[in-house]
Enzyme design. Structure first.
Site, mmCIF file in Angstrom:
data_model
loop_
_atom_site.group_PDB
_atom_site.id
_atom_site.type_symbol
_atom_site.label_atom_id
_atom_site.label_comp_id
_atom_site.label_asym_id
_atom_site.label_seq_id
_atom_site.Cartn_x
_atom_site.Cartn_y
_atom_site.Cartn_z
ATOM 1 C CD GLU A 106 -14.404 4.520 -21.714
ATOM 2 O OE1 GLU A 106 -15.620 4.761 -21.693
ATOM 3 O OE2 GLU A 106 -13.928 3.414 -21.424
HETATM 4 C C1 FAD Z 1 -19.926 12.925 -17.619
HETATM 5 C C2 FAD Z 1 -19.615 11.502 -17.300
HETATM 6 C C3 FAD Z 1 -19.950 10.508 -18.211
HETATM 7 C C4 FAD Z 1 -19.710 9.174 -17.910
HETATM 8 N N1 FAD Z 1 -20.143 8.187 -18.778
HETATM 9 C C5 FAD Z 1 -20.102 6.896 -18.365
HETATM 10 C C6 FAD Z 1 -20.752 5.868 -19.121
HETATM 11 O O1 FAD Z 1 -21.316 6.116 -20.193
HETATM 12 N N2 FAD Z 1 -20.751 4.602 -18.631
HETATM 13 C C7 FAD Z 1 -20.146 4.279 -17.447
HETATM 14 O O2 FAD Z 1 -20.182 3.129 -17.065
HETATM 15 N N3 FAD Z 1 -19.504 5.229 -16.715
HETATM 16 C C8 FAD Z 1 -19.482 6.517 -17.133
HETATM 17 N N4 FAD Z 1 -18.869 7.491 -16.390
HETATM 18 C C9 FAD Z 1 -18.177 7.115 -15.174
HETATM 19 C C10 FAD Z 1 -16.666 7.268 -15.278
HETATM 20 O O3 FAD Z 1 -16.133 6.303 -16.137
HETATM 21 C C11 FAD Z 1 -16.109 7.225 -13.859
HETATM 22 O O4 FAD Z 1 -16.470 8.451 -13.241
HETATM 23 C C12 FAD Z 1 -14.609 7.023 -13.825
HETATM 24 O O5 FAD Z 1 -14.270 5.728 -14.248
HETATM 25 C C13 FAD Z 1 -14.013 7.248 -12.431
HETATM 26 O O6 FAD Z 1 -14.722 6.566 -11.445
HETATM 27 P P1 FAD Z 1 -15.226 7.351 -10.149
HETATM 28 O O7 FAD Z 1 -15.954 8.556 -10.609
HETATM 29 O O8 FAD Z 1 -15.918 6.420 -9.270
HETATM 30 O O9 FAD Z 1 -13.884 7.874 -9.476
HETATM 31 P P2 FAD Z 1 -13.026 7.056 -8.415
HETATM 32 O O10 FAD Z 1 -12.779 5.679 -8.895
HETATM 33 O O11 FAD Z 1 -13.619 7.243 -7.067
HETATM 34 O O12 FAD Z 1 -11.634 7.852 -8.491
HETATM 35 C C14 FAD Z 1 -11.378 9.055 -7.740
HETATM 36 C C15 FAD Z 1 -9.886 9.380 -7.883
HETATM 37 O O13 FAD Z 1 -9.110 8.315 -7.316
HETATM 38 C C16 FAD Z 1 -8.198 7.808 -8.270
HETATM 39 N N5 FAD Z 1 -8.099 6.351 -8.122
HETATM 40 C C17 FAD Z 1 -9.099 5.479 -7.911
HETATM 41 N N6 FAD Z 1 -8.627 4.213 -7.876
HETATM 42 C C18 FAD Z 1 -7.305 4.292 -8.104
HETATM 43 C C19 FAD Z 1 -6.252 3.344 -8.226
HETATM 44 N N7 FAD Z 1 -6.469 2.042 -8.137
HETATM 45 N N8 FAD Z 1 -5.002 3.801 -8.446
HETATM 46 C C20 FAD Z 1 -4.750 5.115 -8.573
HETATM 47 N N9 FAD Z 1 -5.704 6.067 -8.491
HETATM 48 C C21 FAD Z 1 -6.964 5.654 -8.267
HETATM 49 C C22 FAD Z 1 -8.769 8.190 -9.625
HETATM 50 O O14 FAD Z 1 -7.755 8.291 -10.618
HETATM 51 C C23 FAD Z 1 -9.430 9.525 -9.324
HETATM 52 O O15 FAD Z 1 -8.504 10.558 -9.441
HETATM 53 C C24 FAD Z 1 -19.063 8.835 -16.692
HETATM 54 C C25 FAD Z 1 -18.686 9.852 -15.800
HETATM 55 C C26 FAD Z 1 -18.978 11.159 -16.077
HETATM 56 C C27 FAD Z 1 -18.621 12.204 -15.063
#
Ligand code: FAD
Length: 592
Positions: free
Chosen positions: A434
């Site tokens: 989220e």
């Molecule tokens: C169990 C689980 C359930 C989920 N359920 C859903 C769902 O129902 N629907 C859905 O659509 N998604 C879902 N997600 C996805 C979830 O919302 C994303 O994993 C989350 O938004 C982070 O994206 P990412 O994993 O690509 O991490 P990344 O975006 O790659 O982030 C990696 C790190 O970099 C940091 N970072 C990235 N960009 C920036 C920035 N601009 N400024 C500062 N820091 C930054 C982040 O804070 C993080 O620490 C789920 C994930 C999990 C693990």
């Protein structure tokens, strides 16, 4: 395995004396939310959470979910619990009666949702996402879509999902690649989404996926993303279910926690979908759902903290170890000062988080029922400001609370059979999904503070000062501690506004500490408000031991938790400013 009992007294005190529930019940349309009705709903929800949902938690964690023949299979007990949830109308409390809702305040649904997540967080995610889908569709869907899909989503006969994330598009959704081609009165949606919570299951007869995808002529970036409703089963004109759509789970993730929540890789293969809202405005539509979901995830932090606390307290009374100071006989570990420190830290962080979360949700109802545009704008800005604090701070402190829950259990916390470890594992997702907490912190400093030149935060700070000024003399020492902290927050606000002008890296570098600073101080403020209310209630003759316990919570938090604000404030001043000037080689220089 420890039981779960909803903390009804704390929930009711928070509703009445923090989140302004009695005032809300006077608003036109909310007359049904009388004190008796609120009590009846919470009492019954507590029974269902304790007797029906909580017993499924351990089994769910152990058994997990499987993908068999293209469908997700979850524990049998989950389906039964979900049926009771749907039949009890629990998913419809706050929704529009036109679509079968009960028209009650959103605020009233919050303690109820807290109970589901405490009882079983993995299970509770399914109703939570459905509620977000209802809200999104209600605000953005055409009348036709609403008439066809909302009644069954509101009744819980169908569930909803949120399909944003792709392997290349997580925090940055501007690069979403899923596509949608127009075809007659509908679209054909293709692409792959990852991490989709409750993307498939057999607990309800249909699943309504809300999916972000691009139209063929869409511009690049966030302004080229549209939102589509893609049902698992197509729905005929008369509302009956038609054929299976080409949208379903391809695989399941194996996760650290929430084992019983199916996290699906979803495939959309020319699936029939319907546009929700305007073309290319999908992200704005989805934000209505994401804001709701951010508050709900913050609330999950409170829920899992409460469950971990209850379990730790129970263990502390049962576990016999060496004599406490001043005694000769071995006794329960609750008699040791360090165990009490851990339990009180858990208890007060949980109570503080609950109060911030309920208060933010109440503001959304007050915005809806505002008499003037000015009141509406004020309540909306207040809720918007508090949302990243609820999501970010409540889920950060849930890491500490659930970890302390393990610590109270000693070695028995680290092994699985007590269940303490499950809460710790389950809680770990909360700062990630989220919108990660890094993104929440940026939202707080950027959109919610710099964009309005600190106005909403100033208004909140003024509210805090009013609470300090109106404080009962018996809480003067605590009010003074809060006053000093509030002055620190105001100073940090000014520094943020100034620092961001001269240095574009500044806001991002201090954002996390700013969020934690605001969280600890909001928590202290809410506890002081509760303390004041308790003093009044006691003066009126109420003498429930819970009230005395709340006063001890206020004292402990102000003395032992609130002072953490100072460290965060110092880091906002200059501690993290220079980090962006460091060369990237620094991170690897020890081995390269
Ligand atoms: C169990 C689980 C359930 C989920 N359920 C859903 C769902 O129902 N629907 C859905 O659509 N998604 C879902 N997600 C996805 C979830 O919302 C994303 O994993 C989350 O938004 C982070 O994206 P990412 O994993 O690509 O991490 P990344 O975006 O790659 O982030 C990696 C790190 O970099 C940091 N970072 C990235 N960009 C920036 C920035 N601009 N400024 C500062 N820091 C930054 C982040 O804070 C993080 O620490 C789920 C994930 C999990 C693990």
């Amino acid at each position: 395995m420890a039981d779960y009992n909803a903390p009804l007294k704390d929930m009711k005190l928070t509703l009445d004396h923090v989140a302004r529930m009695p005032e809300l019940a006077q608003k036109p349309g909310f007359e049904d939310a009388s004190a008796d009705m609120v009590d009846a709903i919470l009492d019954e929800a507590a029974r269902v959470a304790r007797d029906v949902v909580a017993p499924t938690n351990w089994e769910g964690d152990q058994q997990g979910v499987q993908l068999k023949d293209g469908s997700v299979v979850c524990p049998e007990s989950f389906k039964e619990a979900y049926q009771q949830y749907a039949e009890g109308g629990w998913g419809s409390l706050q929704f529009d009666p036109e679509y079968g809702g009960q028209g009650l305040p959103f605020l009233l649904s919050i303690p109820v949702m807290e109970m589901w997540h405490s009882a079983n967080m993995a299970w509770g995610l399914c109703p939570m996402l459905s509620q977000g889908a209802v809200e999104c569709l209600d605000l953005n869907g055409s009348d036709e879509l609403k008439a066809k899909y909302l009644p069954k989503l509101v009744s819980g006969e169908w569930t909803g999902t949120m399909n944003l994330t792709e392997s290349n598009a997580g925090s940055d959704l501007s690069v979403v690649r899923a596509k949608a081609e127009p075809e007659g009165d509908h679209y054909r949606v293709s692409g792959e989404k990852i991490f989709i919570t409750w993307g498939d299951h057999q607990m309800a007869e249909n699943i309504i996926h809300l999916v972000l995808a691009r139209l063929p002529d869409a511009p690049a970036g966030v302004r080229g993303i549209s939102l589509f409703l893609v049902p698992k089963y197509l729905v005929n004109e008369d509302g009956s279910l038609g054929e299976l759509n080409t949208a379903g789970p391809l695989s399941l993730e194996h996760k650290l926690g929430i084992h019983a929540s199916p996290t699906c890789v979803m495939g959309f293969d020319n699936a029939v979908g319907y546009l929700v809202g305007e073309p290319n405005r999908g992200l704005a539509c989805m934000f209505t759902m994401m804001n709701n979901a951010r508050l709900s995830v913050g609330l999950q932090g409170v829920s899992i903290s409460e469950r971990a606390y209850q379990q730790a307290v129970q263990y502390a009374f049962e576990r016999i170890q060496g004599p406490a100071v001043g005694t000769r006989e071995p006794g329960p570990i609750i008699r040791h000062a360090d165990v009490r420190r851990m339990l009180l830290t858990m208890k007060t962080l949980t109570e503080a988080g609950r109060a911030i979360a309920y208060d933010a949700c109440g503001s959304l109802d007050f915005a809806l029922k505002a008499d003037t545009e000015e009141q509406k704008a004020t309540e909306k800005a207040r809720a918007a400001l508090l949302t990243p604090i609820v999501k970010g701070w409540c889920t950060e402190v849930a890491q500490e609370v659930t970890s302390l829950g393990v610590q109270v259990h000693g070695g028995m916390g680290y092994v699985e059979e007590t269940g303490a470890a499950q809460h710790f594992r389950d809680a770990r997702i909360l700062p990630i999904y989220e919108g990660t907490n890094g993104i929440q912190a940026l939202d707080l400093v950027g959109r919610k503070t710099l964009m309005d030149k600190g106005e909403a935060l100033s208004a909140l700070i003024q509210e805090m000062r009013n609470s300090v000024a109106a404080c009962d003399p018996s809480l003067t020492a605590q009010a003074k501690q809060l006053e000093e902290a509030v002055t620190g927050l105001d100073r940090a606000r000014e520094q943020l506004l100034k620092g961001a002008v001269d240095d574009e890296q500044w806001a991002g570098a201090v954002a996390y500490n700013f969020m934690m600073l605001a969280g600890y101080i909001c928590g202290g403020w809410q506890l002081l408000r509760q303390g004041n209310a308790v003093v009044r209630l006691m003066a009126e003759g109420e003498d429930d031991p819970y009230l005395q316990a709340k006063l001890e919570s206020v004292r402990f938090y102000m003395a032992q938790v609130l002072p953490r604000w100072k460290g965060h404030a110092e880091m906002v001043t200059d501690g993290s400013r220079s980090i962006m000037a460091l060369p990237e080689e620094l991170f690897t220089s020890a081995w390269e």
